[in-house]
Design an enzyme around this catalytic site. Structure first.
Site, mmCIF file in Angstrom:
data_model
loop_
_atom_site.group_PDB
_atom_site.id
_atom_site.type_symbol
_atom_site.label_atom_id
_atom_site.label_comp_id
_atom_site.label_asym_id
_atom_site.label_seq_id
_atom_site.Cartn_x
_atom_site.Cartn_y
_atom_site.Cartn_z
ATOM 1 N N ASP A 54 2.907 -12.786 -1.758
ATOM 2 C CA ASP A 54 1.760 -12.203 -1.052
ATOM 3 C C ASP A 54 1.585 -10.753 -1.461
ATOM 4 O O ASP A 54 2.555 -10.061 -1.769
ATOM 5 C CB ASP A 54 1.897 -12.356 0.467
ATOM 6 C CG ASP A 54 3.172 -11.752 1.024
ATOM 7 O OD1 ASP A 54 3.132 -10.581 1.455
ATOM 8 O OD2 ASP A 54 4.196 -12.446 1.048
ATOM 9 N N GLU A 69 2.654 -8.414 14.013
ATOM 10 C CA GLU A 69 4.005 -7.870 13.868
ATOM 11 C C GLU A 69 4.373 -6.861 14.949
ATOM 12 O O GLU A 69 5.544 -6.675 15.241
ATOM 13 C CB GLU A 69 4.152 -7.200 12.496
ATOM 14 C CG GLU A 69 3.853 -8.100 11.321
ATOM 15 C CD GLU A 69 3.912 -7.352 10.001
ATOM 16 O OE1 GLU A 69 4.679 -6.377 9.896
ATOM 17 O OE2 GLU A 69 3.184 -7.735 9.062
#
Length: 282
Positions: free
Chosen positions: A87, A178
């Site tokens: 990613d 997150e």
């Protein structure tokens, strides 16, 4: 003449010494347990704040680099029958996509997740170029949104929708969560996440993927969002295999891919390339 009484001096028994040694050993064990537990929760706390528990490759010692590389190699070998990918975001700068075929010059790449947006107004500066080039490279592509807990969830969903056009053969959209909120409760955070997911699913007609760290997933997401596929980050070098409940596993941020400057995240999909293709938008 009077007989002097003999004074007998008793020798110290071993019992006192043994008790002292036992106390020292017990204290040492307790201290070690405190350090281990403290480290565990310190690491978990940092992960909630968005920190990555794996040190950057450039700051690792020679021995640490060896351990990191051995872990990556072991994970890749254990999953050579599964789809492998990476990613990226604007932080990887310019990527030579024509060279992005292998991890460690040996393991073939099948997919890539590309950051598209963040918050209610941020668009990744390299998203359009990365998306176009990755498709030309014939990688299976997925776009992700970095969620900011203290910003409006509907506005964040709309930011992603107006930026990303998904088509047949693309992976479902990804919500990257997150951090913990600073100005709202966990209940309201979950409500915001649910709203983002519902708006995005309604638009693309496919259930999004949720990305997070394993601690965050276990404590806040696993139960209430169990109907969604998950992409989990866990860099623990003791873990060598993807867990059954994870659709994707981000197992390191210190991977090396030809065509990309520096180190980056590597991922395993919990299935074959054919299975991954079947997971894509129809």
């Amino acid at each position: 003449m009077a007989t002097r009484k003999r004074v007998v001096v008793k020798k110290a028994t071993k019992k006192k010494t043994t008790n002292y040694q036992f106390t020292i050993i017990t204290s040492g064990i307790l201290l070690l347990m405190v350090i281990i537990v403290g480290y565990k929760y310190h690491t978990r706390f940092l992960s909630y704040l968005g920190f990555i528990p794996e040190k950057p490759y450039s700051s690792l010692s020679e021995e640490e680099r060896k351990i990191s590389n051995e872990h990556i190699e072991k994970v890749l070998l254990n999953h050579d029958d599964k789809a492998l990918g990476f990613d990226v975001s604007e932080y990887q700068s310019v990527i030579d996509w024509e060279k992005t075929y292998n991890i460690n010059e040996s393991f073939e790449m099948s997919f890539v997740f590309i950051r598209a947006t963040a918050g209610n107004n941020k668009i990744d500066r390299r998203f359009k170029e990365n998306w176009k080039k990755a498709k030309e490279r014939n990688l299976i592509c997925g776009a992700y949104h970095y969620y900011r807990p203290n910003e409006n969830s509907i506005e964040q969903a709309n930011n992603f929708i107006k930026t990303v056009q998904l088509k047949k053969g693309d992976l479902p959209p990804v919500l990257d969560i997150e951090k913990l909120p600073k100005t709202q409760s966990i209940a309201n955070l979950k409500l915001g996440l649910r709203r983002w997911l519902e708006v995005v699913e309604k638009h693309y007609k496919v259930k999004p993927i949720i990305y997070s760290g394993e601690s965050y997933y276990n404590d806040f997401l696993k139960d209430e969002f169990s109907d969604y596929p998950f992409w989990i980050a866990n860099y623990n070098f003791w873990i060598k295999d993807i867990k059954d409940e994870w659709d994707f596993w981000q197992f390191t941020e210190n991977g090396e891919v030809e065509g990309v400057k520096g180190r980056l995240d590597l991922n395993v999909y919990n299935g074959s390339v054919l299975s991954l293709q079947n997971k894509c938008i129809k």
